[in-house]
Design a protein around this motif. Sequence first.
Motif, PDB file in Angstrom:
ATOM      1  N   ASP A  30      51.665  29.278  30.521  1.00 43.70           N
ATOM      2  CA  ASP A  30      50.918  28.387  31.407  1.00 43.70           C
ATOM      3  C   ASP A  30      50.442  29.060  32.689  1.00 43.70           C
ATOM      4  O   ASP A  30      49.426  28.684  33.252  1.00 43.70           O
ATOM      5  N   PHE A  31      51.187  30.050  33.201  1.00 46.51           N
ATOM      6  CA  PHE A  31      50.859  30.624  34.502  1.00 46.51           C
ATOM      7  C   PHE A  31      50.202  32.002  34.410  1.00 46.51           C
ATOM      8  O   PHE A  31      50.005  32.669  35.424  1.00 46.51           O
ATOM      9  N   ALA A  32      49.877  32.445  33.201  1.00 46.10           N
ATOM     10  CA  ALA A  32      49.407  33.822  33.021  1.00 46.10           C
ATOM     11  C   ALA A  32      48.125  34.108  33.792  1.00 46.10           C
ATOM     12  O   ALA A  32      47.939  35.232  34.288  1.00 46.10           O
ATOM     13  N   VAL A  33      47.234  33.132  33.910  1.00 44.08           N
ATOM     14  CA  VAL A  33      45.970  33.360  34.613  1.00 44.08           C
ATOM     15  C   VAL A  33      46.213  33.887  36.025  1.00 44.08           C
ATOM     16  O   VAL A  33      45.503  34.771  36.507  1.00 44.08           O
ATOM     17  N   ALA A  34      47.240  33.353  36.670  1.00 49.31           N
ATOM     18  CA  ALA A  34      47.492  33.719  38.063  1.00 49.31           C
ATOM     19  C   ALA A  34      48.400  34.932  38.217  1.00 49.31           C
ATOM     20  O   ALA A  34      48.519  35.470  39.327  1.00 49.31           O
ATOM     21  N   TYR A  88      41.883  31.262  41.077  1.00 44.46           N
ATOM     22  CA  TYR A  88      40.428  31.453  41.238  1.00 44.46           C
ATOM     23  C   TYR A  88      39.636  30.356  40.529  1.00 44.46           C
ATOM     24  O   TYR A  88      38.657  30.615  39.832  1.00 44.46           O
ATOM     25  N   GLU A  89      40.048  29.114  40.792  1.00 43.77           N
ATOM     26  CA  GLU A  89      39.383  27.968  40.166  1.00 43.77           C
ATOM     27  C   GLU A  89      37.904  27.904  40.536  1.00 43.77           C
ATOM     28  O   GLU A  89      37.085  27.370  39.777  1.00 43.77           O
ATOM     29  N   HIS A  90      37.529  28.441  41.704  1.00 46.14           N
ATOM     30  CA  HIS A  90      36.122  28.389  42.119  1.00 46.14           C
ATOM     31  C   HIS A  90      35.237  29.219  41.191  1.00 46.14           C
ATOM     32  O   HIS A  90      34.027  28.992  41.124  1.00 46.14           O
ATOM     33  N   ASN A 118      43.856  38.043  43.218  1.00 37.37           N
ATOM     34  CA  ASN A 118      44.303  36.898  44.016  1.00 37.37           C
ATOM     35  C   ASN A 118      45.334  37.328  45.065  1.00 37.37           C
ATOM     36  O   ASN A 118      45.713  38.496  45.176  1.00 37.37           O
ATOM     37  N   GLN A 119      45.804  36.317  45.838  1.00 27.50           N
ATOM     38  CA  GLN A 119      46.739  36.642  46.915  1.00 27.50           C
ATOM     39  C   GLN A 119      48.064  37.160  46.369  1.00 27.50           C
ATOM     40  O   GLN A 119      48.723  37.996  47.005  1.00 27.50           O
ATOM     41  N   GLU A 120      48.459  36.699  45.184  1.00 27.79           N
ATOM     42  CA  GLU A 120      49.744  37.143  44.648  1.00 27.79           C
ATOM     43  C   GLU A 120      49.677  38.602  44.194  1.00 27.79           C
ATOM     44  O   GLU A 120      50.668  39.327  44.272  1.00 27.79           O
ATOM     45  N   ALA A 121      48.517  39.030  43.714  1.00 25.80           N
ATOM     46  CA  ALA A 121      48.344  40.440  43.383  1.00 25.80           C
ATOM     47  C   ALA A 121      48.437  41.292  44.639  1.00 25.80           C
ATOM     48  O   ALA A 121      49.121  42.330  44.662  1.00 25.80           O
TER      49      ALA A 121
END
Length: 409
Positions: free
Chosen positions: A38-42, A253-255, A299-302
């Motif tokens: 479920d969270f792989a995208v982020a 990155y939903e935008h 993203n910010q987590e990266a």
Amino acid sequence: MKKSLTPIVMGMGLLGLNSPLMAEEPIKLGVLEDQSGDFAVATIGKVRAIQLAAEEINEAGGIAGRPLELVIYDTQSDNTRYQEFMRRVLQRDQVDAVFAGFSSASREAYRPIVSQFDGFAFYNNQYEGGVCDANMVVTGAVPEQQFSTLLPWMMENYGGRVYTIAADYNFGQISAEWVREIVEEQGGEMVGEEFIPLGVSQFSQTIQNIQRAQPDFIVTLLVGTAQSSYYEQAMSANLRTPMASSVNVGQGYEHLRFTPPSLANMYVTTNYIEEVDTPESREFVERFRAMFPDEPYINQEAANSYIALHLYKEMVERADGETDRETLREIIAEGDVCFDGPSGRVCLDPRSQHMSHTIYLARVEEDHSISFPHVWEDVEPYWLGDNGCDLTQDNPATQYTPSNPPPGD
């Protein structure tokens, strides 16, 4: 995506065969992240950011002359996998430190195991705050950095009637508590609050509830694939109320993934996204893309994961290559473990072992491009330390909340 039950080990291969570092004992680092589920995208970008940092460090000679070796497991967005693999990397793989976890539920699943084996773990996500634990270093942003900036700005610009929709687990519940407290402190009013189970993907009733309440803005604390469907359903219902969030855009990155204008007029406080237009950010993006050209978004987590490994390098170098937890905590306690990275200069707070951040207010425009109407520089992670968490003195290994703060001095 293929699920991995065995580790991917890298590190020595990054060095030349004739490198003098080949003779040195490697520093082994566990990486437990959700590369599927479920969270792989982020979270895939977190693994790649650590690989990038490890390559940079190894190419420059390692840490205090020791090369890095990464032991990577796919935790599959499954909290039991986190527990299984945390035991494995600490007991069998004998890693020196671990970089682990996306959701707060996964962090709380593995945190007691880190304490049990006296490990040293880096949690590189924004989260609901409150973890006071000497075995943990937290590099993600916390509520006093995201909500204490975001909510007063939104209330000043849109009004004080607020409706929160949040994921129904510890992240959403505690984050909503922060929102409630700050809104009321600022003289606003909560006109609605809903907690949504992670698997829910139909939001018609929630959208009707919001339309009836007529808030000035909505705080969205939804996470995961299923809950992402809210935004396009809200657009279809012509719900165009301004939105504020600590998680959207900066993580998933939903935008870029969603059809415009479903995220239009959303405001997000984040310590980094790849649209940040500074020389340091542009250089980081260029190096990242050169190594991983197919990565859809940084993203910010990266960025936080990349920074975390460089902070670890700073600590171990100052400890002359020693990696035991107590030695590194003594280095943190000196109060000047810092790194100049893609999001600007960051430093570790010795009382809480959390990180300072520059906070960017990102606005999503009608076409889903990003603008930055405000920036708060060098925001300290002050709440835990100011309320009595001091890891230089003791280790409660506890998570506190606004309604259950540290006991104080």
